[in-house]
Design a protein around this motif. Structure first.
Motif, mmCIF file in Angstrom:
data_model
loop_
_atom_site.group_PDB
_atom_site.id
_atom_site.type_symbol
_atom_site.label_atom_id
_atom_site.label_comp_id
_atom_site.label_asym_id
_atom_site.label_seq_id
_atom_site.Cartn_x
_atom_site.Cartn_y
_atom_site.Cartn_z
ATOM 1 N N ASP A 31 -5.701 3.390 1.056
ATOM 2 C CA ASP A 31 -6.567 2.527 1.819
ATOM 3 C C ASP A 31 -7.977 2.310 1.664
ATOM 4 O O ASP A 31 -8.526 1.243 1.400
ATOM 5 N N ARG A 32 -8.820 3.430 1.402
ATOM 6 C CA ARG A 32 -10.128 3.177 0.930
ATOM 7 C C ARG A 32 -10.470 2.840 -0.320
ATOM 8 O O ARG A 32 -11.332 1.969 -0.404
ATOM 9 N N ARG A 61 0.461 -5.855 4.202
ATOM 10 C CA ARG A 61 0.521 -4.508 3.804
ATOM 11 C C ARG A 61 0.436 -4.640 2.236
ATOM 12 O O ARG A 61 0.436 -3.461 1.685
ATOM 13 N N ASP A 62 0.284 -5.818 1.476
ATOM 14 C CA ASP A 62 0.073 -5.701 0.082
ATOM 15 C C ASP A 62 -1.166 -5.932 -0.331
ATOM 16 O O ASP A 62 -2.286 -6.269 0.296
ATOM 17 N N ALA A 63 -1.473 -5.019 -1.685
ATOM 18 C CA ALA A 63 -2.569 -5.330 -2.261
ATOM 19 C C ALA A 63 -2.373 -6.313 -3.587
ATOM 20 O O ALA A 63 -1.272 -5.991 -4.246
ATOM 21 N N VAL A 64 -3.170 -7.456 -3.752
ATOM 22 C CA VAL A 64 -3.052 -8.369 -4.765
ATOM 23 C C VAL A 64 -4.176 -8.343 -5.661
ATOM 24 O O VAL A 64 -5.103 -8.603 -5.308
ATOM 25 N N LEU A 65 -3.870 -8.233 -6.954
ATOM 26 C CA LEU A 65 -5.120 -8.236 -8.007
ATOM 27 C C LEU A 65 -5.675 -9.718 -7.731
ATOM 28 O O LEU A 65 -4.928 -10.772 -7.764
ATOM 29 N N ALA A 66 -6.961 -10.025 -8.042
ATOM 30 C CA ALA A 66 -7.502 -10.923 -7.757
ATOM 31 C C ALA A 66 -8.381 -11.289 -8.954
ATOM 32 O O ALA A 66 -8.902 -10.351 -9.671
ATOM 33 N N LEU A 91 0.765 -1.043 -0.002
ATOM 34 C CA LEU A 91 0.063 -0.061 -0.065
ATOM 35 C C LEU A 91 0.629 1.220 -0.168
ATOM 36 O O LEU A 91 0.689 2.082 -0.779
ATOM 37 N N SER A 92 2.043 1.247 0.635
ATOM 38 C CA SER A 92 2.880 2.438 0.551
ATOM 39 C C SER A 92 3.551 2.606 -0.657
ATOM 40 O O SER A 92 3.624 3.820 -1.024
ATOM 41 N N ALA A 93 3.795 1.571 -1.572
ATOM 42 C CA ALA A 93 4.415 1.728 -2.791
ATOM 43 C C ALA A 93 3.306 2.314 -3.590
ATOM 44 O O ALA A 93 3.587 3.176 -4.669
ATOM 45 N N LEU A 94 1.973 2.042 -3.510
ATOM 46 C CA LEU A 94 0.881 2.381 -4.334
ATOM 47 C C LEU A 94 0.739 3.866 -3.921
ATOM 48 O O LEU A 94 0.385 4.670 -4.920
ATOM 49 N N GLU A 95 0.903 4.241 -2.685
ATOM 50 C CA GLU A 95 0.826 5.766 -2.284
ATOM 51 C C GLU A 95 1.605 6.403 -3.026
ATOM 52 O O GLU A 95 1.714 7.403 -3.645
#
Ligand code: PHB
Length: 575
Positions: free
Chosen positions: A56-57, A73-78, A41-45
């Motif tokens: 986050d939202r 802490r990761d977002a993963v495409l599903a 999420l911080s890399a996305l930021e």
């Protein structure tokens, strides 16, 4: 604010009516796609320049839709995010009509064959029939390449307007190393613009085009356009791709081009003969779902993002160009909401207005998650769901397929529970099919649950096993209905009716008790079995059925839902 990464197309100066949360959500999906599917999420930021609370939202909203998984802490495409690309590919119709011929040509030539469409000054793949070869990189469905470094590029450029050429020249100056094309290695040196102009003139005269190692050393391709029989314009380009260790570019032209041209003539005939598309069902109940999610999650759920994304799912087979009214009707959204989403998508290049007050999705929709997920496998799809099941039951979970002989099963995924006495069945391990619950399910030798299920698992033969396929998809494209799950998040419910299962009681090993259910593909074929293993001391056979089977069946249905979305236009390997 950190500098924008060059991979995210500019979103400056959006029209006043554009939906800001939708612009931001799309930026997050594009960054995740470029990064290969996973980002912290911080890399996305950093990559999007958005505030952490906004990221986050957005991530929470995408997670609620099932489009990403939050993993620490990761977002993963599903896999459910593939329904966006599926909507574009279904609307386009070309993969459904032409991919069987492309696959047959790849088999005949034993070389990779691909189909690409024009995407501004680039080309984007809509189908890949890839041979497994070690030598060179191979592209994925949805990957975007700069036109001038490919074989199809000059063919598409024969139809470019002056504005298109200007756009191309500007991009060449602002991005001389192709950094806005993350799928290709950076350009080693700049070629004169004149080279591409000349190649385009030749392509116009010849009706075919070559790529002699323009992307990377060794990679060669020959291409022929597939023309729309109604307009005469290029619908897509068919490519044969090889390596200089097998064919030089000249060799491709002399030996494989005639066979490619024959296949393309057959493709054009198929397009001529294709019956009018049959409109599939529009997505149902989406506006209701977003309202309920807002109620439940409150501030964390960005309703305008969820509503906006569902607009893309209104498109599909027989629904290639829709009016505002049709989009509103299909999604259940208010006209004003649908209109603002369409204005936003037009600005982002994801839909384009057509002449008669309709909108149509563009190939850029594939940049929303498709390429990394088009390379997924059944074990990869199943593992997060199995992890959740193991956490819920505190028992080990495995996925298995039947081996070629049909006498053994092979474990393809496993999530172990932490028990002192846990069963050791590693990935790749084989076991006799008739003595395992997974094997019995795969052999179609399973009882059914709810209809007085047979506790010994020697019941009534639900679920025929597939012994010859090693992947799911493609072949069933014309067969199964388009019953993709609506974008209703991870809460899909198992279908009604009795569920077949099998249970083995200390047959393979003393103390080992296992229960298994089928995992079925889009056509209803059983392609794998999902099982839970327990120790006889922990649960009786009756407790296995009462306590484990409901969650096991639900988990199998989540896996099936993901598998059905993922395999609509791509092959999903079973191992
Ligand atoms: C491919 O399908 O991988 C491909 C097609 C055309 C090219 C290069 C690669 O020019």
């Amino acid at each position: 604010m950190p500098a924008k990464t060059p991979t995210t197309p500019a979103t400056e100066n959006p029209p006043a009516e554009a939906v800001t949360p939708l612009i931001r959500g799309v930026a997050v999906l594009r960054e995740l796609t470029t990064a290969g599917g996973t980002m912290s999420l911080s890399a996305l930021e950093r990559a999007t320049g958005l505030a952490r609370s906004t990221v986050d939202r957005i991530a929470a909203t995408l997670a609620r839709m099932g489009y990403v998984r939050l993993d620490g802490r990761d977002a993963v495409l599903a896999p459910p995010v593939m329904e966006l690309g599926n909507a574009y590919l279904a609307a386009l119709r070309l993969p459904a009509l032409l991919s069987a011929r492309a696959d047959a040509l790849a088999d005949e030539l034993d070389e990779s064959v691909s189909l690409a469409v024009a995407d501004r000054d680039g080309i984007r793949f809509i189908h890949q029939a890839t041979r497994r070869r070690a030598m060179s990189l191979s592209f994925r469905i949805g990957d975007l390449l700069p036109a001038e470094r490919t074989a199809p590029g000059p063919l598409f450029a024969t139809e470019w307007t002056d504005a298109d050429w200007t756009h191309w020249r500007t991009r060449r100056t602002t991005d001389p190393q192709d950094r806005t094309f993350p799928a290709v290695p950076p350009a080693p040196h700049t070629t004169p613009d004149e080279d591409f102009v000349r190649r385009t003139e030749r392509a116009g005269a010849d009706g075919w085009s070559l790529d002699d190692q323009l992307i990377e050393p060794g990679l060669v391709a020959v291409s022929v356009p597939v023309r729309d029989p109604r307009t005469g314009r290029i619908a897509c380009v068919a490519n044969v791709v090889s390596h200089t260790s097998r064919h030089t570019a000249a060799d491709l032209r002399d030996t494989l081009l005639p066979r490619l041209a024959t296949a393309v003539a057959a493709m054009e005939e198929d397009l001529r003969q294709a019956p009018p598309p049959e409109p599939g069902p529009p997505p149902a109940g989406l506006a209701l779902w977003t309202g309920a999610s807002k109620q439940e999650l409150g501030r964390e759920f960005v309703e305008s993002l969820a509503r906006g994304l569902t607009v893309l799912t209104a498109f599909g087979e027989g629904r290639a160009a829709l009016t505002l009214t049709e989009v509103a009707r299909a999604t259940g959204l208010a006209r004003a909401t649908a209109r603002r989403a369409l204005i936003t998508y037009d600005h982002l290049g994801l839909v384009t207005p057509t002449s008669d007050r309709t909108f149509t999705p563009t190939p850029q929709v594939l940049s929303l998650g498709f390429p990394p997920l088009s390379r997924t496998s059944l074990p990869h799809i199943a593992t997060p769901h199995m992890t959740a099941l193991t956490a819920h039951l505190h028992e080990s979970t495995s996925l298995a397929i039947l081996t070629e002989t049909g006498e053994e099963i092979q474990y393809t995924a496993r999530v172990a529970a932490r028990h002192v006495m846990s069963v050791d069945l590693g990935i790749g391990t084989r076991a006799p099919a008739t003595r395992t619950s997974a094997g019995r399910v795969l052999l179609g030798d399973a009882g059914s649950w709810g209809g007085g299920g047979d506790m010994d698992g020697d019941g009534d033969g639900h679920g025929a096993a597939d012994r010859d396929g090693d992947s799911v998809g493609a072949a069933d494209r014309h067969g199964a209905g388009t019953g993709d799950r609506p974008a209703t998040g991870a809460g899909a419910v198992a279908g009604a009716g009795p569920s077949p299962y099998a249970l083995t009681d200390e047959e393979l090993e003393d103390g080992l008790r296992t229960i298994a259910v089928p995992v079925r593909d889009r056509t209803g074929r059983t392609v794998a079995a999902l099982n839970v293993a327990t120790h006889a001391a922990r649960r009786t056979p009756q407790e296995c059925v009462q306590d484990i089977l409901p969650a096991l069946t639900a988990t199998a249905s989540y896996i099936e839902t993901d598998l059905h979305v993922a395999s609509r236009f791509t092959r999903v390997p079973l191992t």
